[in-house]
Design an enzyme around this catalytic site. Sequence first.
Site, PDB file in Angstrom:
ATOM      1  N   ASP A 124       2.793   9.619 -13.999  1.00 34.80           N
ATOM      2  CA  ASP A 124       1.806   9.825 -12.953  1.00 34.80           C
ATOM      3  C   ASP A 124       2.550   9.915 -11.623  1.00 34.80           C
ATOM      4  O   ASP A 124       3.334   9.029 -11.292  1.00 34.80           O
ATOM      5  CB  ASP A 124       0.826   8.653 -12.946  1.00 34.80           C
ATOM      6  N   HIS A 131      -3.300  11.368   0.424  1.00 33.85           N
ATOM      7  CA  HIS A 131      -3.577  10.167  -0.362  1.00 33.85           C
ATOM      8  C   HIS A 131      -2.506   9.106  -0.140  1.00 33.85           C
ATOM      9  O   HIS A 131      -2.813   7.925   0.053  1.00 33.85           O
ATOM     10  CB  HIS A 131      -3.665  10.533  -1.853  1.00 33.85           C
ATOM     11  N   GLU A 196      -9.244   7.850  -9.659  1.00 33.73           N
ATOM     12  CA  GLU A 196      -8.335   8.761  -8.970  1.00 33.73           C
ATOM     13  C   GLU A 196      -8.493  10.120  -9.636  1.00 33.73           C
ATOM     14  O   GLU A 196      -8.242  10.268 -10.835  1.00 33.73           O
ATOM     15  CB  GLU A 196      -6.880   8.267  -9.041  1.00 33.73           C
ATOM     16  N   GLU A 198      -7.373  13.665 -10.513  1.00 38.93           N
ATOM     17  CA  GLU A 198      -6.058  14.289 -10.609  1.00 38.93           C
ATOM     18  C   GLU A 198      -6.113  15.487 -11.548  1.00 38.93           C
ATOM     19  O   GLU A 198      -7.068  15.680 -12.292  1.00 38.93           O
ATOM     20  CB  GLU A 198      -5.029  13.289 -11.169  1.00 38.93           C
ATOM     21  N   ASP A 230      -7.495   8.788 -13.310  1.00 36.44           N
ATOM     22  CA  ASP A 230      -6.576   7.654 -13.412  1.00 36.44           C
ATOM     23  C   ASP A 230      -7.303   6.413 -12.885  1.00 36.44           C
ATOM     24  O   ASP A 230      -7.104   5.989 -11.751  1.00 36.44           O
ATOM     25  CB  ASP A 230      -5.329   7.970 -12.574  1.00 36.44           C
ATOM     26  N   ARG A 234      -7.893  -1.884  -8.172  1.00 35.78           N
ATOM     27  CA  ARG A 234      -7.084  -2.075  -6.957  1.00 35.78           C
ATOM     28  C   ARG A 234      -6.667  -3.518  -6.751  1.00 35.78           C
ATOM     29  O   ARG A 234      -5.585  -3.783  -6.198  1.00 35.78           O
ATOM     30  CB  ARG A 234      -7.876  -1.606  -5.731  1.00 35.78           C
ATOM     31  N   GLN A 237      -3.866  -4.299  -9.212  1.00 36.19           N
ATOM     32  CA  GLN A 237      -2.684  -3.542  -8.785  1.00 36.19           C
ATOM     33  C   GLN A 237      -2.012  -4.165  -7.560  1.00 36.19           C
ATOM     34  O   GLN A 237      -0.785  -4.283  -7.499  1.00 36.19           O
ATOM     35  CB  GLN A 237      -3.107  -2.101  -8.489  1.00 36.19           C
ATOM     36  N   LYS A 250      -3.591  -0.078 -13.944  1.00 37.96           N
ATOM     37  CA  LYS A 250      -3.768   1.324 -14.355  1.00 37.96           C
ATOM     38  C   LYS A 250      -3.839   1.486 -15.873  1.00 37.96           C
ATOM     39  O   LYS A 250      -4.377   2.489 -16.353  1.00 37.96           O
ATOM     40  CB  LYS A 250      -2.568   2.151 -13.880  1.00 37.96           C
ATOM     41  N   THR A 254      -6.921   5.933 -19.051  1.00 36.76           N
ATOM     42  CA  THR A 254      -6.745   7.157 -18.268  1.00 36.76           C
ATOM     43  C   THR A 254      -7.515   8.236 -19.024  1.00 36.76           C
ATOM     44  O   THR A 254      -7.244   8.468 -20.200  1.00 36.76           O
ATOM     45  CB  THR A 254      -5.256   7.548 -18.176  1.00 36.76           C
ATOM     46  N   GLU A 357     -10.478   5.570  -0.622  1.00 39.03           N
ATOM     47  CA  GLU A 357     -10.368   6.466   0.531  1.00 39.03           C
ATOM     48  C   GLU A 357     -11.742   6.868   1.050  1.00 39.03           C
ATOM     49  O   GLU A 357     -12.003   6.849   2.252  1.00 39.03           O
ATOM     50  CB  GLU A 357      -9.565   7.719   0.153  1.00 39.03           C
TER      51      GLU A 357
END
Lengths: 410, 410
Positions: A124, A131, A196, A198, A230, A234, A237, A250, A254, A357
């Site tokens: 990844d 970002h 996320e 992607e 993904d 948070r 992490q 993570k 996925t 975000e």
Amino acid sequence: MTTARTGTPWLGLDPAHPFGLQTLPYGSFTTPDTPRPRTGVAIGDHVLDLTGATAALLPEHAALFTAGTLDALLAAGPATWDRVRAAITDWFLDERHRADIEPLLVPADTATTRLPFTVADYTDFYASEHHAANLGRMFRPDGPALTPNWKHLPIGYHGRAGTVVVSGTSVVRPSGQRRTPDGEIVFGPATRLDIEAELGFVVGTPSALGRPVPLADAGRHLFGVCLLNDWSARDIQAWEYVPLGPFLGKSFATSVSPWIVPLAALAHARVAPPPRSPRPLPYLDDTGTEPWGFAIDLEITLNGHRLSRPPFAAMYWTAAQQLAHLTVNGASLRTGDLIASGTVSGPERATGGSLIELADNGNRPLTLPDGTTRVFLEDGDEVVITGSAPGPDGTRVGLGEVRGRILPAG
Amino acid sequence: MTTARTGTPWLGLDPAHPFGLQTLPYGSFTTPDTPRPRTGVAIGDHVLDLTGATAALLPEHAALFTAGTLDALLAAGPATWDRVRAAITDWFLDERHRADIEPLLVPADTATTRLPFTVADYTDFYASEHHAANLGRMFRPDGPALTPNWKHLPIGYHGRAGTVVVSGTSVVRPSGQRRTPDGEIVFGPATRLDIEAELGFVVGTPSALGRPVPLADAGRHLFGVCLLNDWSARDIQAWEYVPLGPFLGKSFATSVSPWIVPLAALAHARVAPPPRSPRPLPYLDDTGTEPWGFAIDLEITLNGHRLSRPPFAAMYWTAAQQLAHLTVNGASLRTGDLIASGTVSGPERATGGSLIELADNGNRPLTLPDGTTRVFLEDGDEVVITGSAPGPDGTRVGLGEVRGRILPAG
């Protein structure tokens, strides 16, 4: 790459269909009548049983499709990819093949899609400058938004290949350790569960150990593209990631879309990537090469409500650069390696690729049409990421969707 | 676990042989006469062809050995592991089996060993407090030696499964980006190429997505142990690793020993792990459980000269804790997952598991018997890591060796 043959398929497709003849994405599916996995190609609202079709019409390549996954096709390399795509195109354009093909079309709503290929290594990356800067400001408020290495190399890490799941698989809210604002270490269900958005690039042709793959060879190794979510906890992490990077925040899941769109379908979507400064080292310098930016527009919905439209064209580092970087130390590629782009975020907040975000790290809750608000995901929430790109003759090339619903912690 | 049957094998083994009846490690091999891979068990200076032996003497389990790798045996689970080990033990103790077994013994020096199983996900931990503190002082001289999370959770990351190679495979010196002391970004062959002496724990029984594996179940999932050298390019790693962890500094090669020693062979080596403070969260608290420390002594040699004897018993976090942590977020295990311990370093400098520790980050070069000195690896250097543990009746259980030679950058 062979030039695409165009025309009007006998199937009577709506020209605006994202899975028209311009797309022809590959996947693996079962039906209630045929629980044995088959390889398929999506066409309009149908899936063509490629295991059956190649046995009848392309016997010299039929062995690639007997296992019901894309693994053998991926490994076969670009000349075969082109021949198979040309043959499938021909089947739908030439009325003579109708009698053979029509009985092998399965209504898409009766097909259950499966993980389309065996994921070898999952890496990844972190290729959106917007970002990376947004998260840098949140995770490391006392330092510069971008780490000093960010514009010198495409930063990436290895993720857990064994927990890559196909779209539609529910995601159990992970539990783990987190540090509370007052410094206490507690265990429990993640409180800051995020997405996320992607793209995933799928490696077909492997490479040898000790032999870097130069930028110019990326097209020989990369087969196609999927959408990828993904999922990220948070809080887990933030506590775990220094010094060895993301791990349990993570690794719980996925999600990938079931239909792998070959790069051959994205020829009209190629655009120049953004200018880079400083100029990358020679092994990453793509000046003058075939462009590896793609005008792919993503869309993120939460419980049916559109949250964001992240533009893939804004990505700073390309998949070709990621491939060159990944192998410059001699690391080999395997068929089925999955190279995720990193979260796709555009320059404006409404084009962010993650909730952290879009809701500004919890400071600006998002309001949904039902009046509820979100800063992170709640149990029962369903996230769908879709994508499409310009195709030939004003068509759109669809990437399908990647969908997942959050189940409560076990 | 069944009690080991003991006695004198008809093979006439030296009782001090590290691959005696107490060990019986499994691997995959070919010979010049039989290039097709076969599964084998090492016994003394021979390899028993298990593919042939089970066909003749254990037909109910012979299907596990036809592919010539350990994959099917690993997946079969602990009851089968016990039955197969008991049967092999019986073959060597009971003279009646001699006529069947003796023709299937291959001199070890004619066998070429192969990667013994398909590596699913490769995770590398960081479980030695001494190693983590030593490296913390070097990489982050301005902060505390251990990061705040270190004693709360077993820190780990995913490595590249596709570049795990079997002992004997040469390692091409990787090239990559590094930052010079004056801040310039340059590209070239790694100048600080290092080793990390570790153990690898091999997962047999898979687990379901969304279902954590508790500490007490570790023995149902973990099959056995190998030696592992996590080759590391310190200069590449130092520049790339913030914020997502090690990537190209590690991914060019990870070497494993060819003979997987089942945990059943290490029953006499179990010792209590060191005391932990603070007491870990309940899912990591192994108080009162079967001990998962192991009195395994490693030895590192460079060009035949002994550099270090790292003691595995000093490791702070155990493989059972790593397994519980790895899955506590719901991540699933697959057969073939490889869980590396992290560098094994003891409290004294002479027991360090890496050159960066043994040579004090370049400040105290190591002198070899040929008069040359080393702070990191030079082209042509050969590193061998061996290991052994106490077995029953005063025997030693050998772990064999993991060997690799550095080739110049390509």
